[in-house]
Write a protein that holds these residues in place. Structure first.
Motif, PDB file in Angstrom:
ATOM      1  N   THR A 212      -5.073  -5.538   4.022  1.00 14.86           N
ATOM      2  CA  THR A 212      -6.517  -5.624   4.252  1.00 14.86           C
ATOM      3  C   THR A 212      -7.137  -4.250   4.452  1.00 14.86           C
ATOM      4  OG1 THR A 212      -6.296  -7.815   5.259  1.00 14.86           O
ATOM      5  CG2 THR A 212      -8.295  -6.570   5.772  1.00 14.86           C
ATOM      6  N   MET A 213      -6.461  -3.399   5.185  1.00 15.92           N
ATOM      7  CA  MET A 213      -7.021  -2.112   5.572  1.00 15.92           C
ATOM      8  C   MET A 213      -6.957  -1.075   4.444  1.00 15.92           C
ATOM      9  SD  MET A 213      -6.032  -0.096   9.092  1.00 15.92           S
ATOM     10  CE  MET A 213      -6.411  -1.535  10.103  1.00 15.92           C
ATOM     11  N   TYR A 214      -5.886  -1.147   3.655  1.00 17.39           N
ATOM     12  CA  TYR A 214      -5.692  -0.141   2.605  1.00 17.39           C
ATOM     13  C   TYR A 214      -5.375  -0.812   1.264  1.00 17.39           C
ATOM     14  CZ  TYR A 214      -5.299   2.990   6.607  1.00 17.39           C
ATOM     15  OH  TYR A 214      -5.556   3.691   7.762  1.00 17.39           O
ATOM     16  N   PRO A 215      -6.312  -1.572   0.713  1.00 11.74           N
ATOM     17  CA  PRO A 215      -6.024  -2.309  -0.532  1.00 11.74           C
ATOM     18  C   PRO A 215      -5.672  -1.399  -1.710  1.00 11.74           C
ATOM     19  CG  PRO A 215      -8.383  -2.332  -0.026  1.00 11.74           C
ATOM     20  CD  PRO A 215      -7.683  -1.806   1.186  1.00 11.74           C
ATOM     21  N   ALA A 216      -6.201  -0.185  -1.739  1.00 13.77           N
ATOM     22  CA  ALA A 216      -5.902   0.727  -2.841  1.00 13.77           C
ATOM     23  C   ALA A 216      -4.467   1.247  -2.778  1.00 13.77           C
ATOM     24  CB  ALA A 216      -6.879   1.901  -2.843  1.00 13.77           C
ATOM     25  N   LEU A 217      -3.853   1.185  -1.603  1.00 10.51           N
ATOM     26  CA  LEU A 217      -2.479   1.650  -1.440  1.00 10.51           C
ATOM     27  C   LEU A 217      -1.457   0.518  -1.546  1.00 10.51           C
ATOM     28  CD1 LEU A 217      -2.831   4.080   1.626  1.00 10.51           C
ATOM     29  CD2 LEU A 217      -2.452   4.719  -0.764  1.00 10.51           C
ATOM     30  N   TYR A 218      -1.927  -0.710  -1.455  1.00 10.70           N
ATOM     31  CA  TYR A 218      -1.019  -1.867  -1.396  1.00 10.70           C
ATOM     32  C   TYR A 218      -0.569  -2.290  -2.785  1.00 10.70           C
ATOM     33  CZ  TYR A 218       0.597  -6.646  -0.579  1.00 10.70           C
ATOM     34  OH  TYR A 218       1.343  -7.798  -0.542  1.00 10.70           O
ATOM     35  N   ARG A 219       0.703  -2.624  -2.877  1.00 11.45           N
ATOM     36  CA  ARG A 219       1.209  -3.250  -4.091  1.00 11.45           C
ATOM     37  C   ARG A 219       1.946  -4.522  -3.718  1.00 11.45           C
ATOM     38  NH1 ARG A 219       5.851   1.007  -5.647  1.00 11.45           N
ATOM     39  NH2 ARG A 219       7.424   0.350  -4.148  1.00 11.45           N
ATOM     40  N   GLU A 220       1.805  -5.542  -4.529  1.00 12.22           N
ATOM     41  CA  GLU A 220       2.330  -6.850  -4.195  1.00 12.22           C
ATOM     42  C   GLU A 220       3.854  -6.886  -4.230  1.00 12.22           C
ATOM     43  OE1 GLU A 220       1.840 -10.473  -2.664  1.00 12.22           O
ATOM     44  OE2 GLU A 220       0.139  -9.229  -3.260  1.00 12.22           O
ATOM     45  N   LYS A 221       4.451  -6.286  -5.259  1.00 13.12           N
ATOM     46  CA  LYS A 221       5.898  -6.305  -5.389  1.00 13.12           C
ATOM     47  C   LYS A 221       6.487  -5.129  -4.606  1.00 13.12           C
ATOM     48  CE  LYS A 221       9.673  -6.340  -8.751  1.00 13.12           C
ATOM     49  NZ  LYS A 221      10.036  -6.276 -10.194  1.00 13.12           N
ATOM     50  N   PRO A 222       7.377  -5.403  -3.655  1.00 12.83           N
ATOM     51  CA  PRO A 222       7.928  -4.302  -2.847  1.00 12.83           C
ATOM     52  C   PRO A 222       8.920  -3.465  -3.641  1.00 12.83           C
ATOM     53  CG  PRO A 222       9.002  -6.366  -2.277  1.00 12.83           C
ATOM     54  CD  PRO A 222       7.891  -6.716  -3.231  1.00 12.83           C
ATOM     55  N   SER A 223       9.114  -2.234  -3.172  1.00 13.65           N
ATOM     56  CA  SER A 223      10.133  -1.376  -3.772  1.00 13.65           C
ATOM     57  C   SER A 223      11.501  -1.911  -3.454  1.00 13.65           C
ATOM     58  CB  SER A 223       9.996   0.047  -3.249  1.00 13.65           C
ATOM     59  OG  SER A 223      10.190   0.082  -1.844  1.00 13.65           O
ATOM     60  N   ALA A 224      12.511  -1.359  -4.086  1.00 14.57           N
ATOM     61  CA  ALA A 224      13.883  -1.818  -3.869  1.00 14.57           C
ATOM     62  C   ALA A 224      14.337  -1.523  -2.445  1.00 14.57           C
ATOM     63  CB  ALA A 224      14.805  -1.134  -4.853  1.00 14.57           C
TER      64      ALA A 224
END
Length: 224
Positions: A212-224
């Motif tokens: 919510t706070m940083y939508p531009a930094l968020y990605r749905e699929k997590p890294s390994a």
């Protein structure tokens, strides 16, 4: 051993949920760092301690530009071998930590610091985060080079002057003495155990706050 450890963790989490208030730690929009670290190579590595590493891993793995997050231990004597059981005793000097490998062309060290103090760790709680108490749950930064060290110290000073927290900043910059990976059943724990009671109570709200706070930094699929 791994099976007994897993059972112990499940029972501990259930007890914590029963004993703690039905609320998550408070998310705060930390300021943009006034001083950031200049990248020294194509991929950089940063080490953070911020309480139980499940949530720290869980949030950082959803940050755009982060390639890999590993849960483990830092802060104790160089060369001493530890694991979850020994660190949990609280007298080794080690803290539950994560090692973050990231692309500085996509996300800077300063931005990772901002995310860390916005939604992952409260910098005013001494030797605890949320329901977890002990030096192994302290918040600490372990710079891996002079650029990170300078940026980390500057940002802690900036947070202290921000007025966002009532209590003083107690997070410390500590010497990096090495990083030891935790056992495999502790890696990527939030993604693998989304319905775990501890995750639901303490860590899922951190990830939701980050999204919510940083939508531009968020990605749905997590890294390994």
């Amino acid at each position: 051993m791994a099976r007994r450890s897993s059972l112990r963790l499940t029972l501990l989490a259930a007890a914590l949920v029963a004993a703690t208030p039905a609320c998550a730690e408070r998310a705060v929009q930390a300021p943009v760092p006034a001083l950031d670290a200049t990248p020294t190579q194509k991929l950089e590595t940063a080490v953070f301690a911020g309480g139980c590493y499940w949530g720290v891993d869980g949030v950082f793995s959803h940050v755009k530009g982060v390639h890999l997050v590993v849960s483990g231990f830092s802060g104790g004597p160089r060369g001493q071998r530890v694991d979850y059981e020994t660190v949990s005793e609280g007298d080794t000097g080690f803290a539950e930590s994560v090692r973050v490998t990231y692309d500085p062309a996509q996300v800077s060290y300063g931005t990772l610091l901002r995310v860390f103090f916005s939604v992952i760790a409260d910098p005013t709680t001494l030797n605890y985060q949320g329901p977890d108490h002990g030096t192994q749950y302290r918040s600490a930064l372990f710079p891996l080079n002079a650029q990170q060290d300078k940026a980390a110290r500057a940002y802690l000073a900036q947070l202290g002057k921000s007025g966002l927290w009532r209590d003083p900043i107690v997070t410390r910059v500590e010497p990096f003495t090495g990083f030891q990976s935790a056992a495999q059943d502790h890696q990527d724990f939030m993604r693998k155990n989304p319905r775990h009671p501890y995750i639901l109570r303490w860590d899922a709200p951190k990830l939701a706050a980050f999204k919510t706070m940083y939508p531009a930094l968020y990605r749905e699929k997590p890294s390994a």
